[in-house]
Scaffold this motif. Structure first.
Motif, mmCIF file in Angstrom:
data_model
loop_
_atom_site.group_PDB
_atom_site.id
_atom_site.type_symbol
_atom_site.label_atom_id
_atom_site.label_comp_id
_atom_site.label_asym_id
_atom_site.label_seq_id
_atom_site.Cartn_x
_atom_site.Cartn_y
_atom_site.Cartn_z
ATOM 1 N N HIS A 1 -8.270 -5.444 -3.431
ATOM 2 C CA HIS A 1 -9.567 -4.884 -2.989
ATOM 3 C C HIS A 1 -9.769 -5.188 -1.500
ATOM 4 C CE1 HIS A 1 -11.222 -3.601 -6.883
ATOM 5 N NE2 HIS A 1 -10.553 -4.634 -7.365
ATOM 6 N N VAL A 2 -10.051 -4.129 -0.770
ATOM 7 C CA VAL A 2 -10.163 -4.269 0.690
ATOM 8 C C VAL A 2 -11.133 -5.390 1.081
ATOM 9 C CG1 VAL A 2 -10.944 -3.113 2.801
ATOM 10 C CG2 VAL A 2 -9.542 -1.859 1.148
ATOM 11 N N ARG B 1 -6.777 3.144 2.275
ATOM 12 C CA ARG B 1 -7.484 1.852 2.311
ATOM 13 C C ARG B 1 -6.605 0.748 2.889
ATOM 14 N NH1 ARG B 1 -9.651 4.455 -2.312
ATOM 15 N NH2 ARG B 1 -11.913 4.420 -2.337
ATOM 16 N N PHE C 1 -5.529 -3.493 -10.274
ATOM 17 C CA PHE C 1 -5.960 -2.160 -10.671
ATOM 18 C C PHE C 1 -5.462 -1.098 -9.698
ATOM 19 C CE2 PHE C 1 -8.928 1.407 -10.966
ATOM 20 C CZ PHE C 1 -8.757 1.709 -12.307
ATOM 21 N N ALA C 2 -5.515 -1.396 -8.409
ATOM 22 C CA ALA C 2 -5.136 -0.394 -7.404
ATOM 23 C C ALA C 2 -4.807 -1.078 -6.085
ATOM 24 C CB ALA C 2 -6.292 0.592 -7.199
ATOM 25 N N PRO C 3 -3.889 -0.480 -5.283
ATOM 26 C CA PRO C 3 -3.649 -0.997 -3.941
ATOM 27 C C PRO C 3 -4.856 -0.715 -3.042
ATOM 28 C CG PRO C 3 -1.921 0.555 -4.655
ATOM 29 C CD PRO C 3 -3.058 0.697 -5.602
ATOM 30 N N PRO C 4 -5.025 -1.433 -1.942
ATOM 31 C CA PRO C 4 -4.088 -2.383 -1.352
ATOM 32 C C PRO C 4 -4.123 -3.767 -2.012
ATOM 33 C CG PRO C 4 -6.050 -2.230 0.017
ATOM 34 C CD PRO C 4 -6.207 -1.203 -1.082
ATOM 35 N N TYR D 1 0.851 -1.193 0.000
ATOM 36 C CA TYR D 1 0.000 0.000 0.000
ATOM 37 C C TYR D 1 0.886 1.242 0.000
ATOM 38 C CZ TYR D 1 -3.838 3.114 0.606
ATOM 39 O OH TYR D 1 -4.735 4.120 0.372
ATOM 40 N N TRP D 2 0.362 2.338 -0.563
ATOM 41 C CA TRP D 2 1.130 3.581 -0.656
ATOM 42 C C TRP D 2 1.607 4.053 0.708
ATOM 43 C CZ3 TRP D 2 2.040 3.283 -5.387
ATOM 44 C CH2 TRP D 2 1.056 3.119 -6.366
#
Ligand SMILES: N[C@@H](CCC(=O)N[C@@H](CS)C(=O)NCC(=O)O)C(=O)O
Length: 242
Positions: A74-75, A14, A60-63, A7-8
């Motif tokens: 996906h959370v 998230r 697609f996206a973190p986390p 994660y960032w």
């Protein structure tokens, strides 16, 4: 099992929903974004992993969470994966699907919170969409925030015991996530929350109870816990807190 969270760095965002589950369960994990770049971590490592990294499956996206050769994004999906492994969800299918449904409602809620300050586009600065943000936040505070909070109050009230939980008769990852949302809202919209919390006493009490859980309380006061800030999802812009 060695868990790796991607994660960032610098924002709770998230990723925090996943940290709360891992911390509450007291399991070891490596928070890759928080490791320095020259030790193989940081934003660069998160970005590389996002785009497929070693296993060639782009997300697609973190986390994202890596557990051995399983990678989940996906959370809600990650928590559905972790729930049984960390003993943070009941055993039966009905409860597990119910928990996932509640978590997906929180996903929607979080997304609407994000859109209060970025209604036009995430790639634009807040300063470039202030007017739209004010309009969007007005509707959010008047309509959506009470609707979501009252929904969770209803879930807790219909599941009442001496110490109501969202799912069945025990603490679950959904309780942890609702705690995080309430805490974030108290930071971002303190005036609105002060007005609304008396209407949702079970939600407020659950958040307070979760914050006192042994391992979680220790985590919340540790330097691993990141403060909310104006780079994340829950941002405090006083002009939006009507
Ligand atoms: N549905 C996803 C949303 C993930 C998401 O939006 N991640 C943010 C960071 S919190 C991101 O990096 N988004 C990039 C994008 O949407 O382009 C989840 O619940 O995990």
């Amino acid at each position: 099992m060695q868990y790796e969270l991607y994660y960032w760095p610098g924002i709770p965002g998230r990723g925090e929903f996943i940290r709360l589950a891992l911390e509450d369960a007291g399991v070891e994990y490596v928070d890759i974004g928080k490791i320095s770049g020259n030790k193989g971590g940081g934003a660069g490592a998160v970005s590389e992993f996002l785009h497929g990294g070693e296993i060639g499956r782009p997300h697609f996206a973190p986390p994202m969470l890596k557990a051995g050769d399983i990678v989940v994004s996906h959370v809600a999906n990650i928590l559905q994966f972790l729930g049984p492994r960390l003993n943070l969800v009941p055993d039966d299918d009905a409860s597990r699907y119910w928990a996932n449904g509640l978590q997906l409602t929180l996903t929607d809620f979080v997304s609407e919170v994000h859109d209060t300050h970025h209604p036009i586009g995430s790639s634009l600065y807040y300063e470039d969409q202030r007017e739209e943000a004010a309009r969007r936040s007005g509707v959010f505070v008047q309509e959506r925030l009470p609707k979501f909070l009252h929904y969770f109050e209803r879930v807790l009230s219909t599941n009442a015991g001496n110490e109501p939980f969202l799912v069945g008769d025990r603490h679950s990852y959904v309780d942890l996530s609702l705690f995080q949302v309430v805490t974030g809202l108290r930071y971002a919209f303190p005036r609105a929350m002060q007005r609304l919390e008396p209407e949702v006493p079970e939600v407020a009490a659950l958040a307070d109870r979760v914050s006192q859980r042994g391992r979680l309380a220790a985590y919340l006061t540790s330097d691993r816990r990141l403060d909310f800030n104006e780079g994340g999802i829950f941002r405090h812009y006083p002009e939006l807190d009507t």
